[in-house]
Design a protein around this motif. Structure first.
Motif, short mmCIF file in Angstrom:
data_model
loop_
_atom_site.label_atom_id
_atom_site.label_comp_id
_atom_site.label_asym_id
_atom_site.label_seq_id
_atom_site.Cartn_x
_atom_site.Cartn_y
_atom_site.Cartn_z
N PRO A 1 26.38 -11.47 6.63
CA PRO A 1 27.81 -11.21 6.93
C PRO A 1 28.32 -11.99 8.14
CG PRO A 1 26.70 -9.17 6.37
CD PRO A 1 25.62 -10.22 6.48
N MET A 2 27.60 -11.97 9.24
CA MET A 2 28.09 -12.67 10.44
C MET A 2 27.95 -14.18 10.28
SD MET A 2 29.64 -11.95 13.28
CE MET A 2 30.52 -13.49 13.60
N GLY A 3 26.85 -14.60 9.63
CA GLY A 3 26.68 -16.03 9.40
C GLY A 3 27.82 -16.60 8.56
N SER A 4 28.34 -15.79 7.66
CA SER A 4 29.41 -16.25 6.77
C SER A 4 30.76 -16.32 7.47
CB SER A 4 29.55 -15.29 5.57
OG SER A 4 28.31 -15.09 4.96
N THR A 5 30.93 -15.58 8.53
CA THR A 5 32.25 -15.53 9.19
C THR A 5 32.26 -16.23 10.55
OG1 THR A 5 31.68 -13.36 10.10
CG2 THR A 5 32.95 -13.37 8.06
N THR A 6 31.15 -16.80 10.94
CA THR A 6 31.06 -17.41 12.28
C THR A 6 32.16 -18.43 12.52
OG1 THR A 6 28.68 -17.05 12.36
CG2 THR A 6 29.57 -18.76 13.79
N GLN A 7 32.30 -19.37 11.58
CA GLN A 7 33.29 -20.43 11.78
C GLN A 7 34.70 -19.86 11.85
OE1 GLN A 7 32.78 -23.96 9.50
NE2 GLN A 7 34.81 -24.75 10.00
N ALA A 8 34.99 -18.91 10.96
CA ALA A 8 36.34 -18.33 10.93
C ALA A 8 36.63 -17.56 12.22
CB ALA A 8 36.48 -17.42 9.71
N VAL A 9 35.63 -16.87 12.72
CA VAL A 9 35.82 -16.11 13.97
C VAL A 9 36.18 -17.06 15.12
CG1 VAL A 9 34.59 -14.78 15.74
CG2 VAL A 9 34.43 -14.10 13.35
N PHE A 10 35.47 -18.15 15.20
CA PHE A 10 35.78 -19.13 16.25
C PHE A 10 37.21 -19.64 16.08
CE2 PHE A 10 31.12 -20.18 17.00
CZ PHE A 10 31.14 -19.83 18.33
N GLU A 11 37.55 -20.01 14.84
CA GLU A 11 38.86 -20.63 14.62
C GLU A 11 39.99 -19.64 14.89
OE1 GLU A 11 37.31 -24.13 11.60
OE2 GLU A 11 38.18 -22.30 10.75
N LEU A 12 39.78 -18.39 14.50
CA LEU A 12 40.79 -17.37 14.79
C LEU A 12 40.94 -17.16 16.30
CD1 LEU A 12 39.91 -14.70 12.06
CD2 LEU A 12 42.10 -15.92 12.28
N SER A 13 39.87 -17.46 17.02
CA SER A 13 39.89 -17.27 18.48
C SER A 13 40.36 -18.51 19.21
CB SER A 13 38.48 -16.89 18.96
OG SER A 13 38.02 -15.75 18.27
N LEU B 1 26.82 -23.88 21.74
CA LEU B 1 25.97 -24.40 20.68
C LEU B 1 25.40 -23.20 19.93
CD1 LEU B 1 24.22 -27.03 22.93
CD2 LEU B 1 25.75 -27.57 21.02
N VAL B 2 25.67 -23.15 18.65
CA VAL B 2 25.33 -21.96 17.86
C VAL B 2 24.34 -22.31 16.76
CG1 VAL B 2 26.26 -20.11 16.43
CG2 VAL B 2 27.61 -21.00 18.34
N THR B 3 23.19 -21.68 16.79
CA THR B 3 22.24 -21.87 15.70
C THR B 3 22.60 -20.90 14.58
OG1 THR B 3 20.77 -20.42 16.96
CG2 THR B 3 20.31 -22.76 17.04
N MET B 4 22.69 -21.44 13.37
CA MET B 4 23.21 -20.65 12.24
C MET B 4 22.11 -19.91 11.51
SD MET B 4 26.43 -20.92 12.36
CE MET B 4 26.82 -20.18 10.77
N ARG B 5 22.47 -18.72 11.09
CA ARG B 5 21.64 -17.92 10.18
C ARG B 5 22.52 -17.51 9.01
NH1 ARG B 5 17.08 -15.12 12.17
NH2 ARG B 5 16.92 -14.53 9.98
N GLY B 6 21.86 -17.09 7.95
CA GLY B 6 22.60 -16.52 6.83
C GLY B 6 23.34 -17.51 5.97
N GLU B 7 22.91 -18.78 5.98
CA GLU B 7 23.67 -19.75 5.19
C GLU B 7 22.79 -20.69 4.37
OE1 GLU B 7 25.88 -22.21 7.92
OE2 GLU B 7 24.10 -23.37 8.42
#
Lengths: 208, 196
Positions: free
Chosen positions: A149-161, A133-139
């Motif tokens: 920067p990390m808030g913007s790529t969080t979803q993509a990082v998960f999906e790539l993984s 469960l991830v609380t979002m920042r930066g959005e």
């Protein structure tokens, strides 16, 4: 002890010590607060879902958005809250817990997702019932651009993984989304992250 | 930097695992996991081929899930340095059944023998102690290893940490199985857990 952890959660939020929110920022936060003003029930709903799915280990790196849930976990007789020094520890812990027959759920903030990247290999290699469960920042009305920067790529990082991403934007949908995520993670061994949006959490916590 | 009393890593690991009974052994990425394989394959061997820095945390998750089962993490100095924060996490949780053994050759043996921090500045026993693992020691003889191995069966007296300076010889590789899902499923099966 819970109080101690609560204070740690507060500390992490104030990791930008020289920044004082401007009046404009405070107004922005005040606007986003509307959705979270009455939102005290969703952390309790998440807690109940974790209980129902018999989650035993709850590793976390403190975040204000998770503070209420962390307090509930630390006070629980069936769950063990495990304070981490970095989020990737939680991924490895989940692998060990699974090998030992316990379910775990990792609580972290979006910035912590980047810390996990290599350790996410274990999720695929061990076919883990991984749930986070991830609380979002930066959005949404973010005042600290270092979070963007990390808030913007969080979803993509998960999906790539290889980790599926679900998102809850409003308090009303938290229960349904977390329930669905937990079900697919634990019952179908489908690694899943639920993003709890910054809009949901509200910016109020940043200025305290 | 003392180079006296360096032990042979394979002798250390085979002594640790000789009378293991139901103990689960987690082998950190690199030569340590090979040493475990060299000591003999076992249903409760948790071989790691990656996830560098995660061995102690995998041991912790397992130890907390099975408090009556001894769990030993056998890893190298490089792998331990990468996950040093996990010693603080262990110090906080204090699982009585978890033990950590570092095979310290003061080098990254798998990648060409580059010198690691433990050759000069980093004292892992001191780190473990400072992280709240009060039973933290350096071991220099096989007699100490044998006594320590017997103590691992006491699941109430941990967590324990031991650093063993080993010689830097690159031994013939004994490679364990690589299939992570099989390795985990096999451990789960040996603990009486069903497949998904």
């Amino acid at each position: 002890m819970p109080f101690l952890h609560f204070r740690q959660a507060t500390c992490r939020l104030q990791s930008c010590p020289n920044h004082f929110p401007s009046q404009l920022e405070l107004q922005m936060h005040a606007r986003t607060d509307a959705s979270s003003e009455q939102a005290a029930s969703w952390p309790e709903e998440i807690f109940s879902i974790l209980q129902r799915f018999e989650v035993c280990q709850v590793p976390y790196v403190p975040d204000a958005g998770h503070s209420q849930l962390i307090q509930r976990v630390l006070g629980s007789s069936t769950m063990r809250g495990i304070s981490l020094t970095t989020e990737e520890e939680g991924v490895a812990l989940i692998a060990g817990a699974w090998a030992g027959g316990q379910r775990a759920a990792l609580l972290m903030q979006s910035s912590g997702v980047g810390n996990c990247v290599n350790m996410f290999s274990l999720v695929q290699l061990f076919r883990l019932p991984f749930f986070t469960l991830v609380t979002m920042r930066g959005e949404w009305g973010e005042f600290n651009h270092w979070q963007v920067p990390m808030g913007s790529t969080t979803q993509a990082v998960f999906e790539l993984s290889g980790i599926r991403v679900l998102r809850a934007n409003t308090a009303a949908e938290v229960s349904e989304v977390v329930e669905a995520g937990a079900a697919q993670a634990y019952n179908a061994c489908t690694p899943t992250a639920v993003l709890l949006s910054q809009r949901l959490i509200g910016a109020k916590v940043f200025v305290k | 930097m003392s180079k006296a009393n360096l032990l042979d890593r394979r002798s250390v690991v085979s002594s640790l695992l000789k009378d293991r009974k139901g103990m689960v052994a987690v082998g950190g990425l690199g030569a340590s996991t090979n040493d475990m394989a060299a000591a003999g394959d076992h249903d409760r061997n948790f071989y790691l081929w990656g996830g560098m820095g995660g061995a102690v945390m995998m041991g912790l998750g397992l130890a907390l899930a099975r408090p009556d089962t001894p769990v030993v993490v056998i890893t190298g100095d490089g792998e331990m340095l990468m996950g040093m924060g996990s010693l603080a996490t262990v110090g906080l949780q204090k699982p009585g059944n978890l033990s950590i053994v570092v095979l310290d050759n003061e080098a990254y043996g798998e990648t060409g023998g580059q010198v690691s921090h433990t050759a000069s500045v980093a004292d892992l026993v001191g780190v473990a102690k400072a992280c709240g693992i009060s039973d933290a020691r350096a071991m220099t003889t096989l007699a100490e290893i044998a006594a320590f191995a017997a103590s691992l069966q006491d699941v109430k007296a941990g967590p324990r940490f031991a650093n063993v300076k080993i010689d830097a010889a690159n031994l013939e590789r004994v490679l364990p199985m690589q299939d992570g899902t099989f390795i985990v499923t096999r451990i789960r099966g040996s603990l009486g857990l069903k497949p998904i």
